[in-house]
Design an enzyme around this catalytic site. Structure first.
Site, PDB file in Angstrom:
ATOM      1  N   VAL A 490    -143.693  95.387 124.248  1.00 51.18           N
ATOM      2  CA  VAL A 490    -143.988  96.746 123.796  1.00 51.18           C
ATOM      3  C   VAL A 490    -142.949  97.207 122.771  1.00 51.18           C
ATOM      4  O   VAL A 490    -141.771  96.885 122.887  1.00 51.18           O
ATOM      5  CB  VAL A 490    -144.014  97.710 125.000  1.00 51.18           C
ATOM      6  CG1 VAL A 490    -144.270  99.139 124.557  1.00 51.18           C
ATOM      7  CG2 VAL A 490    -145.093  97.261 125.988  1.00 51.18           C
ATOM      8  N   GLU A 491    -143.390  98.001 121.778  1.00 52.68           N
ATOM      9  CA  GLU A 491    -142.525  98.543 120.731  1.00 52.68           C
ATOM     10  C   GLU A 491    -141.811  97.429 119.976  1.00 52.68           C
ATOM     11  O   GLU A 491    -140.653  97.548 119.592  1.00 52.68           O
ATOM     12  CB  GLU A 491    -141.499  99.520 121.336  1.00 52.68           C
ATOM     13  CG  GLU A 491    -142.127 100.735 121.989  1.00 52.68           C
ATOM     14  CD  GLU A 491    -141.134 101.526 122.811  1.00 52.68           C
ATOM     15  OE1 GLU A 491    -139.929 101.234 122.743  1.00 52.68           O
ATOM     16  OE2 GLU A 491    -141.568 102.434 123.524  1.00 52.68           O
ATOM     17  N   GLY A 492    -142.495  96.344 119.747  1.00 55.90           N
ATOM     18  CA  GLY A 492    -141.890  95.193 119.091  1.00 55.90           C
ATOM     19  C   GLY A 492    -141.342  94.246 120.137  1.00 55.90           C
ATOM     20  O   GLY A 492    -140.658  94.652 121.072  1.00 55.90           O
TER      21      GLY A 492
END
Length: 794
Positions: A490-492
């Site tokens: 998540v989020e990269g």
């Protein structure tokens, strides 16, 4: 006397240099020292004095040195390339104590005065009433089987404003602090990941947060009350098939057009991995906006924009679900074809057009420090609590497995991770609640919280064995284990966070001069470049001396704020920070604009930065709790120093590649290995920490505080406490066996005979039998009839 004066001047010069005093003072002291020691000829002064004056007088220096240097840098194309989107990302958020580490001089007075918050009475009541109630309503095994939360749970979440924790009370929300938001998510995650994620998403990056920060008054008045009480279910649609979480690469497109004098936007988008996407009623959408007819008078290409899209509009498609490793939180693709919205749907109205990237970066700079660290800390505490209890109840060869040294080592790691991650979580939330947006630290928290959880759940699964892999109501860890990789992505993905964000962005954002130099070069502002560049040189020289002197003194040149054991680790952080700051400058000077491509080296610098932060957070918790128990601080401190040492050694081994500089650098590499930061491994510490999590004590309760106590968990705890209670009775029987007063058989077959011989009392026998029953209950796993097994969906 001839020796005394030069020695005194040398000491004064080192002090002024170490303290970073002005070039003028250092130059005069150096000239005096040269005069006294070497008595140079006149020709030396004819050369030395003009060079010093040129370097010391800004007007001369700018004209004779900086201006030609700027021209040369421009001619050789040495200016680091930073796009406008990168600049927005770099400017988003705040510099917090991460700037201290890049300075080479962390200020521990300031660090120890940073907030270390606690919950209000209202927040604590919600955590122990409404949160406990919704956990009690949620059977996670049934959630997996039915692929969703029950309708009753969904309604309870809405009725009790779980989706409006961050929304102010004036708009119908709970108006909770970041700490309370985190504690709620932590407790939910310790019981059900699905429940935690469902609650977390509306309170993290998404419509509510973006409307609060950037929305118009009309948007706030309409949407926030409806989001708070669940009349609207939100999602945020950013990720795309070919762009991942990189908003600069999104292909979703909006086009401005006009009908009968009114301006609209036509949207076409294709998103994936959107949590709550398939049921959302309001979609926060990120897209690239164009205005081919320039109806808005701002040019044709308007950049990334965020808008609120009603999911009932024609063209919106929400009909599918993803299946993220079987964890049944709602996650889906979402798309739209020729979806028409009004201009006032843009978050912030007309003023929000083209501001989407800035909105996303500033929101992420906060969100990374709350959502994933909260779920991860809940998972780590649960892992430590279950493994600690189970290992005390589970026996092999007549001995609790918690007493085996191999298990001790793993339990110690679990206990230390729970302590350290909670320290870092609360410390970071204190900054957020104080109004800061610590972007780099939050990236560190995202990376390390999810990695620590992944390691901790694996450690716990190793200890509980079959009880961890056999799914059913008795299994507290299986679903958490299945979901562990999700937070990593998540989020990269974490690889990107470690190699590109922690240090890669941190070095430009947090270094006191690097960004100023780049901006000055781009603007060809020679005066500003001169000021930043020569301040940078002085900064690097100061840290070179600090690194050298702190290394030679093993940190004892620094006078710490702390006392006792904490002072030792404070000195080590100061020493590491000076080395970190100097080597950062050396790295930037050598690689220049290609630094961000050296991902292996920047990742190791990120490891050092992270370890300094995590150890500082541990020191802050130790001080906040006024703890007299130094065992956790020692264990965590030694481990983080070993990480730092290893990273420095790997950097030194690979810096400069195969160039001549590498050969010249070799003695320094040898010295770093001989004069390491970290101490030897102390096995007595792992034994102490293992006992802290595998015995019933206040330390253990504090360590795993904030997780939900389900009936299954309480059953394990009851067995754990009773097993500890009957230990003296067990010992009596074992002694009797060794003395041959009792035959060498399994203890529970000898209870009647032991009672007859007055080795144990009737009450002890009763407790032993109950302990055996509870032990069997804990170790036993769920079994299903074939009909139930094949009928089950999850």
């Amino acid at each position: 006397m001839d020796f005394l004066i030069p020695s005194l001047i040398t000491i004064i010069l080192l002090i002024t240099w170490y303290r970073g005093m002005s070039f003028w003072i250092n130059s005069l002291l150096l000239a005096t020292l040269i005069f006294l020691v070497f008595t140079p000829i006149t020709l030396f002064w004819i050369v030395y004095i003009p060079i010093n004056l040129i370097l010391l007088l800004p007007t001369l220096r700018t004209r004779l040195v900086s201006a030609p240097l700027v021209s040369l840098i421009k001619k050789l194309h040495l200016i680091p390339s930073i796009s406008e989107t990168e600049k927005i990302a770099l400017r988003a958020g705040d510099i917090w104590i991460d700037g201290d580490f890049f300075s080479g001089s962390p200020d521990f007075k300031k660090i120890f005065n940073e907030s270390y918050p606690s919950l209000t009475a209202e927040e604590d009541q919600f955590l122990n009433k409404e949160v406990d109630e919704v956990c009690a309503m949620t059977n996670d095994f049934e959630v997996f089987a039915k692929r969703d939360l029950s309708p009753e749970v969904w309604q309870y979440l809405k009725d009790n404003i779980f989706f409006g924790m961050i929304i102010p009370k004036e708009y119908g929300g709970l108006g909770f602090s970041a700490l309370a938001h985190s504690c709620v998510v932590q407790k939910l995650a310790s019981h059900s990941q699905t429940l935690a994620i469902t609650t977390m998403v509306p309170n993290s990056l998404g419509p509510a947060e973006l409307i609060l920060l950037y929305g118009t008054n009309e948007q706030k008045e309409y949407y926030l009350p409806r989001l708070a009480d669940g009349r609207e279910i939100p999602c945020f649609a950013l990720t795309e098939p070919l762009a991942g979480s990189d908003a600069t690469s999104i292909s979703s497109h909006g086009e401005v057009f006009e009908i009968n004098g009114e301006i609209f936007i036509r949207l076409n988008f294709n998103k994936r991995y959107i949590t709550l996407g398939s049921i959302a009623t309001v979609i926060g959408l990120a897209f690239v906006l164009s205005d081919p007819d320039e109806l808005l008078g701002r040019g044709k290409d308007l950049g990334i924009t965020c808008a609120l899209v009603d999911s009932s509009l024609d063209g919106v498609s929400q009909g599918k679900r993803h299946d993220p490793l079987g964890v049944p939180f709602i996650n889906s693709p979402i798309s739209g074809k020729d979806v028409v919205i009004k201009l006032d749907s843009v978050i912030g109205g007309l003023g929000g057009i083209s501001q989407g990237w800035m909105m996303l970066m500033e929101s992420l700079s906060v969100g990374r420090g709350i959502s994933l660290p909260s779920t991860s800390t809940g998972g780590v505490k649960l892992s430590a609590a279950v493994a600690g209890s189970y290992s005390s109840v589970r026996e092999q060869f007549g001995l609790a497995i918690s007493k085996f040294e191999g298990i001790e080592e793993v339990l110690a790691r679990l206990a230390a991770n729970a302590y350290m991650l909670d320290a870092a979580r609360i410390f970071t939330l204190g900054a957020i609640d104080s109004g800061k947006k610590p972007a780099v630290i939050n990236a560190i928290m995202k990376y390390h919280s999810t990695e620590i959880f992944r390691k901790s759940i694996n450690d716990a699964m190793d200890i509980v064995g079959g009880a961890g892999i056999s799914l059913g109501n008795k299994n507290l860890l299986g679903h958490a284990y299945m979901g562990a990789p999700i937070g990593i992505t998540v989020e990269g993905a974490n690889i990107m966070t470690r190699t590109l964000i922690q240090f890669g962005q941190g070095v430009i954002r947090c270094h006191p001069f690097a960004y100023k130099e780049i901006v000055a070069l781009e603007a060809e502002d020679v005066a500003s470049f001169d000021s930043a560049f020569f301040s940078h040189i002085g900064f690097a020289l100061k840290n070179m001396l600090k690194m050298t002197l702190l290394s030679l003194s093993r940190g004892y040149l620094y006078i710490p704020v702390s006392k006792g054991v904490a002072a030792y680790y404070e000195r080590k952080i100061i020493w590491s920070s000076a080395s970190f700051a100097f080597l950062t400058d050396l790295l930037m000077a050598y690689y220049g604009g290609s630094l961000k491509q050296q991902e292996k080296i920047t990742a190791r610098f990120g490891d050092i930065l992270s370890a300094m932060f995590l150890l500082s957070a541990t020191l802050r918790r130790h001080k906040a709790e006024n703890s007299e128990n130094d065992d956790f601080l020692k264990y965590i401190g030694d481990e983080q120093l070993r990480i730092i040492d290893n990273a420095y050694n790997e950097i030194a081994a690979n810096l400069f590649g195969n160039s001549v500089l590498n050969i010249l650098f070799t003695p320094f590499k040898w010295y770093m290995r001989l004069n390491s930061l970290s101490p030897d491994v102390d096995d007595t510490l792992s034994k102490k920490l293992s006992e802290s999590i595998s015995t019933n004590s206040e330390i253990r309760d504090k360590l795993v505080e904030g997780i939900y106590h389900s009936s299954t968990y309480e059953n394990i705890q009851e067995a754990f406490k009773l097993h500890e209670k009957v230990a003296p009775s067990m010992k009596k029987i074992k002694i009797a066996i060794r003395k041959k007063e009792l035959p060498k058989q399994k203890i529970y077959t000898l209870l009647d005979e032991a009672l007859k011989l007055d080795i144990i009392s009737l009450e002890e026998k009763k407790n032993l039998l109950e302990a055996k029953s509870l032990q069997e209950s804990v170790v036993q796993v769920d079994g299903f009839t074939l009909e139930d097994y094949f009928a089950r969906k999850g």
